[in-house]
Design an enzyme around this catalytic site. Sequence first.
Site, PDB file in Angstrom:
ATOM      1  N   SER A 135       0.845  -1.194   0.000  1.00  0.00           N
ATOM      2  CA  SER A 135       0.000   0.000   0.000  1.00  0.00           C
ATOM      3  C   SER A 135       0.876   1.237   0.000  1.00  0.00           C
ATOM      4  CB  SER A 135      -0.907   0.022   1.231  1.00  0.00           C
ATOM      5  OG  SER A 135      -1.627   1.246   1.312  1.00  0.00           O
ATOM      6  N   TYR A 148      -2.028  -0.184  10.164  1.00  0.00           N
ATOM      7  CA  TYR A 148      -2.083  -0.596   8.758  1.00  0.00           C
ATOM      8  C   TYR A 148      -0.816  -0.160   8.021  1.00  0.00           C
ATOM      9  CZ  TYR A 148      -3.854  -1.177   3.992  1.00  0.00           C
ATOM     10  OH  TYR A 148      -4.016  -1.565   2.679  1.00  0.00           O
TER      11      TYR A 148
END
Length: 273
Positions: A135, A148
């Site tokens: 990501s 995250y």
Amino acid sequence: MNVAQKTPVVLITGGSSGIGKSIGTYLKQKGYIVYGTSRNPSKLPNFEPFTLLKLDVADRSTIQSAIKKIQEEQGRIDVLINNAGAGITGPLEEIPEEEIQRNFTTNYFGAINVTKAVLPLMREQKSGLVINITSIAGYMGLPFRGVYSASKAALEITTEAWRMELKSFNINMTNIAPGDFATNIAAGRYHAPVLSDSPYKKSYGDSLALMDDHVDAGSDPLEMAKVVFKVINTKKPKVHYKVGVFMQKFSVVLKRILPDRVYEKLLMNHYKL
């Protein structure tokens, strides 16, 4: 990897929806043999784009069973795409430790476990490609998405090391980092509740709404599928690929060139902190 010479076999974790489903559908249309995975494929009896196997990245027995089935049916796995992942949001102070561990189990250790299980087969083949879907959030610490960001950053760095260890076996490994895409990740991620007595009530609540808006207005996952196809057909894949709108990719460049406090200020302004 040349489709004309052979029909590559692709394994995609987390292939039942979102980016994984888009990648698998696109590759199947391009002539690849595609296996996707889901923790509960029985809940999707009418799933048609490609073969869906039961696999939970947190359960080594299901990993071994899925790989054994592909090996029995195809005799090889040419491309592993570690796509299974989970979102998590919340003030770091308030996220329960077990939820942090669960997120790392899926986003980080899960990818490592599946890769470890596939590598002996690729080594026997003397070829293979592992693509880790990370990501753009893994390139920076984002407020209320710290866990995250950390899990994806860990996978990015691990890939940098691992790909060097694999080169002598003719196995390639790379990262593809997406920005915001229009998927159901927001619905499936763990949200620490916005507590009425929390000192983060307003700042976290506002940021949470902003995050959901970003996902809803995200890019078409087909864009990711096309990049994956291009990477598979690249003789020497790069270490990192980034996919998303210009400002998302440019944010990584800014992180590299701006002083830390200036970049931090940009992020805080963006999240209205």
